[in-house]
Design a protein around this motif. Structure first.
Motif, PDB file in Angstrom:
ATOM      1  N   ALA A   1       0.833  -1.198   0.000  1.00  0.00           N
ATOM      2  CA  ALA A   1       0.000   0.000   0.000  1.00  0.00           C
ATOM      3  C   ALA A   1       0.873   1.257   0.000  1.00  0.00           C
ATOM      4  O   ALA A   1       0.578   2.232  -0.698  1.00  0.00           O
ATOM      5  N   LEU A   2       1.953   1.244   0.764  1.00  0.00           N
ATOM      6  CA  LEU A   2       2.854   2.395   0.797  1.00  0.00           C
ATOM      7  C   LEU A   2       3.537   2.588  -0.552  1.00  0.00           C
ATOM      8  O   LEU A   2       3.718   3.722  -1.010  1.00  0.00           O
ATOM      9  N   GLU A   3       3.910   1.517  -1.218  1.00  0.00           N
ATOM     10  CA  GLU A   3       4.551   1.626  -2.530  1.00  0.00           C
ATOM     11  C   GLU A   3       3.587   2.225  -3.545  1.00  0.00           C
ATOM     12  O   GLU A   3       3.967   3.077  -4.339  1.00  0.00           O
ATOM     13  N   LYS A   4       2.339   1.797  -3.510  1.00  0.00           N
ATOM     14  CA  LYS A   4       1.344   2.315  -4.450  1.00  0.00           C
ATOM     15  C   LYS A   4       1.114   3.800  -4.214  1.00  0.00           C
ATOM     16  O   LYS A   4       0.982   4.574  -5.157  1.00  0.00           O
ATOM     17  N   GLN A   5       1.046   4.215  -2.953  1.00  0.00           N
ATOM     18  CA  GLN A   5       0.827   5.622  -2.651  1.00  0.00           C
ATOM     19  C   GLN A   5       1.988   6.474  -3.142  1.00  0.00           C
ATOM     20  O   GLN A   5       1.789   7.539  -3.712  1.00  0.00           O
ATOM     21  N   SER A   6       3.205   6.000  -2.957  1.00  0.00           N
ATOM     22  CA  SER A   6       4.364   6.781  -3.386  1.00  0.00           C
ATOM     23  C   SER A   6       4.409   6.884  -4.907  1.00  0.00           C
ATOM     24  O   SER A   6       4.750   7.927  -5.456  1.00  0.00           O
ATOM     25  N   LYS A   7       4.047   5.818  -5.626  1.00  0.00           N
ATOM     26  CA  LYS A   7       4.019   5.861  -7.079  1.00  0.00           C
ATOM     27  C   LYS A   7       2.951   6.827  -7.559  1.00  0.00           C
ATOM     28  O   LYS A   7       3.157   7.584  -8.492  1.00  0.00           O
ATOM     29  N   TYR A   8       1.796   6.818  -6.886  1.00  0.00           N
ATOM     30  CA  TYR A   8       0.702   7.701  -7.278  1.00  0.00           C
ATOM     31  C   TYR A   8       1.103   9.153  -7.069  1.00  0.00           C
ATOM     32  O   TYR A   8       0.849  10.009  -7.912  1.00  0.00           O
ATOM     33  N   LYS A   9       1.761   9.442  -5.982  1.00  0.00           N
ATOM     34  CA  LYS A   9       2.170  10.816  -5.701  1.00  0.00           C
ATOM     35  C   LYS A   9       3.204  11.291  -6.711  1.00  0.00           C
ATOM     36  O   LYS A   9       3.187  12.427  -7.139  1.00  0.00           O
TER      37      LYS A   9
END
Length: 66
Positions: free
Chosen positions: A17-25
């Protein structure tokens, strides 16, 4: 002592979940600017087809230029 499979799965989901959020940002941090296409009057007329020859159906189904 090793974690149970359930605990490992929870940790993996949190990390994912943290990886997805960082990619989205990263993707939305700098919005890309599109350049507007500026067409001349002549180009617009050509796109609309006003400079093309017009044809009409005549007797016998033949196409003739007007």
């Amino acid at each position: 002592m090793n974690k149970s499979l359930r605990d490992q799965l929870k940790d993996w989901k949190k990390q994912r979940a943290l990886e997805k959020q960082s990619k989205y940002k990263k993707k939305n941090a700098t919005p890309s600017k599109k350049k507007e296409e500026k067409l001349s009057d002549k180009d617009l007329r050509e796109l609309m087809g006003t400079n093309r020859p017009t044809y009409a159906r005549g007797r016998g189904g033949a196409y003739r230029q007007k």
